[in-house]
Scaffold this active site. Sequence first.
Site, PDB file in Angstrom:
ATOM      1  N   TRP A 101      -7.249  82.754 -19.159  1.00  0.00           N
ATOM      2  CA  TRP A 101      -6.301  83.689 -19.765  1.00  0.00           C
ATOM      3  C   TRP A 101      -5.768  83.171 -21.106  1.00  0.00           C
ATOM      4  CZ3 TRP A 101      -6.257  81.984 -14.720  1.00  0.00           C
ATOM      5  CH2 TRP A 101      -6.642  82.917 -13.750  1.00  0.00           C
ATOM      6  N   ASP A 102      -6.264  82.030 -21.588  1.00  0.00           N
ATOM      7  CA  ASP A 102      -5.748  81.407 -22.806  1.00  0.00           C
ATOM      8  C   ASP A 102      -4.269  81.073 -22.655  1.00  0.00           C
ATOM      9  OD1 ASP A 102      -5.842  80.320 -25.308  1.00  0.00           O
ATOM     10  OD2 ASP A 102      -5.914  82.204 -26.396  1.00  0.00           O
ATOM     11  N   TYR A 103      -3.907  80.585 -21.467  1.00  0.00           N
ATOM     12  CA  TYR A 103      -2.521  80.223 -21.171  1.00  0.00           C
ATOM     13  C   TYR A 103      -2.239  78.755 -21.498  1.00  0.00           C
ATOM     14  CZ  TYR A 103      -1.170  84.537 -18.681  1.00  0.00           C
ATOM     15  OH  TYR A 103      -0.831  85.829 -18.345  1.00  0.00           O
TER      16      TYR A 103
END
Length: 798
Positions: A464-466
């Site tokens: 999630w590109d977290y």
Amino acid sequence: MGSARPMGRTSIAAMILGGVIALIGLALAGGGAWLLIEGGSAYYLITGVAMLISGVQLIRGRLAGAWLYVAIFLATMVWALWEVGTSPWALVPRVVAPLVLLVAVLLVMPTLTRRPGRWTWAGIGVVGTIAIATIFGWSIAGNYIPPVNGQLPGARYAMTDPSLGQVGNDWPAYGGTYSARRYSPLAQITPANVGELKRAWTIHTGDMPSAAAKGTYGAETTPLKIGNTLYLCTPKSMVLALDPVTGKQKWRFDPGVKDDAIPYTAACRGVSYYQVPGAAADTPCGQRIILGTLDARIIALDARTGRQCRDFGQNGQVRITDGMGQVSPGYVSINSPPTIVQGVVVTGHQVLDGQSRWEPSGVIQAYDAVTGKMRWAWDMMHPERSGPPPAGQTYTRGTPNMWTIASGDEKLGLVYLPMGNASADYYSSLRRPEENRYATSLVAIDVTTGKPRWTFQAVKKDVWDYDFGAQATLVDFPTSSGSVPAMVLPSKQGDIYVLDRRTGRPLTPIGQIKAPGGGVEPQDRAPTQLVSLYHDLRKPDLTEKDMWGMSPIDQMICRIQFREASYKGFFTPPEADRRSIEYPGYNGGTDWGGIAVDPARGVIVANYNDMPNYVRLVPRAKANELGWAPRNQARGKIGGAEGAGDPQAHTPYAIDVNAGWRLKFTGMLCKQPPYGGIRAIDLATGRTIWDRPFGTARTNGPFGIPSMLPLTIGTPNNGGAVVTKSGLIFIAAATDNLIRAIDLRTGKTLWSDTLPGGGQATPMTYSQNGKQYLVIMAGGHHFMETPVSDQLVAYALP
């Protein structure tokens, strides 16, 4: 015989209005049928059919068509209040456009009848409608701001700072000190007199984008102040030294960064300062400015003259790409200031997102602050190494990187690294065990050995590109057994964690939630994910009724998109056969602006984003057909939004991210406001003291046209806040180009000023000659779509 009774009075206005209503009805009926098939609300189909009938009747000159529309409007009001209550912004797309049509219908009605007094009744109807609309507007302007939820504590702690620098007259590090509290003990500017703040001086840095670099700039700079000088860097890594009273330039250094070195954004968040132990005040390079450049160099400058310190590295600089193998321009860049602990300069770097699974290494490197000699390099795939790779080898490609700012504890000898993800953010099957261990983690590194002391991971197998974007803030945390050296760690997911900074042990409760499975890699999805039970900034999961727009039509389109997408709540994995909804999106929660902490009162101030992303994995064959290739190949263009057509080469899928989930035609966001907020939190308990939408609608509007409405809508924001002893929060960050002073006690804005560009940077405050100054870089930001500028603005009391 008499003539036949006419069907209705001929009225050109009624025919035109009827045509408009009929066309709108046709669109709503068609889209409403589609939405109903997808399992959504039946309102749009029913209303569309009714509006189609109303419009046809008006075209025919029938008064019944007008009365039918009045009934449609009243039914719409009942439905809207039933669905979303009295929330003003939620009512906007449901009510405003129908209200405008109602006024038009009321004005047309007298043309369809000969009854006496018809114009009087029409006038009464229009005046009444406008009165209702005015009351509605007032409710948006005022009542949308919630009341204070709690009582602000008074001074109750005496926290120590484990950093060498001291905030007050000076601001010696990006976050104030390497504890990153963004707090100042200055109190000359107070809630009582802040309204008198005026511009003291403004300077131009001279760094504006060239034609080739247009659409890439985002300054993000927070200056330092040491002694009698301010130091700041520009988007392309130029350094300026200024007089803190007048802004007059003392010296300037240009490292000669070329445009092709720009990754997605030309940004330099700040520089670092180091004083050589034992050096006399007039010793050349006894005081140093340490600069990280967009083209991946660490440069040491004499703080007094701006000349390069020739005893550092090779003639004053080191290249961090040595040992990385092939590195194309723009693929490795430093846009955050290095962190210096115990004389060791520790730097990470940004690796250009989304290009390839095997991009350059995310290795963390450390250099002697005096000699520039490498102290150590941490390559997670080679824990046995402590320095450069052997001849003929490279640092491991594709590993997670630290693109943001580390914090540091001088006493413990630890530097705290907020780590990003492995290359190819949205595909995890090719990641190695070490990458899965350290990605999206806070890693504490011993600065003497370069080895990890402990690790805290917030997301398992992140797609999630977290990645951690915010600097951890070091505090003394109150517990039942006494004060504990701790850190407050905010995340893009909105979770705020409190960890013992000696061991990484959580000091506040952490829970686990069941995570949605599925996606293109179901075998890789973790069955559970961590969440903070101490505090989180997240709002409830989205529902269809949270969809928004400027009118019922685009709201309906957003509802259809919502129903067609995969959405299973928090941690919904991306898919390839349809869009998925990621909420919160990759901009946070909390991003690189971080948080501010008042260490005396024990209050956390967190500004945050509240937007989803609309995501889809694109199969490789389709991505090739679209021409999506790594930047050093076919695409060749700098700038752009992260994830919007990134190739993720050497994986089965490219990625297409609609950041913020915007409609392409109008540019409006599909989720209803607010899109950003600011919150005060009790450090000891995690309890919310107050929470407010942050940012006005003045520069936002459909089709990119600024509405200039001073209504609090809660906008996207990037950049952080500064808190002062007097109880003020200074912050820009929002997309309305304002800098504000906010009352720490209530959350109310006490003062604001319009900046010459976007304020996507964290301000700082200092004192010189007994006067307190507030400084903000108004450089704007391409991603936030705010005006780009090269102006640094300083404020002071008259």
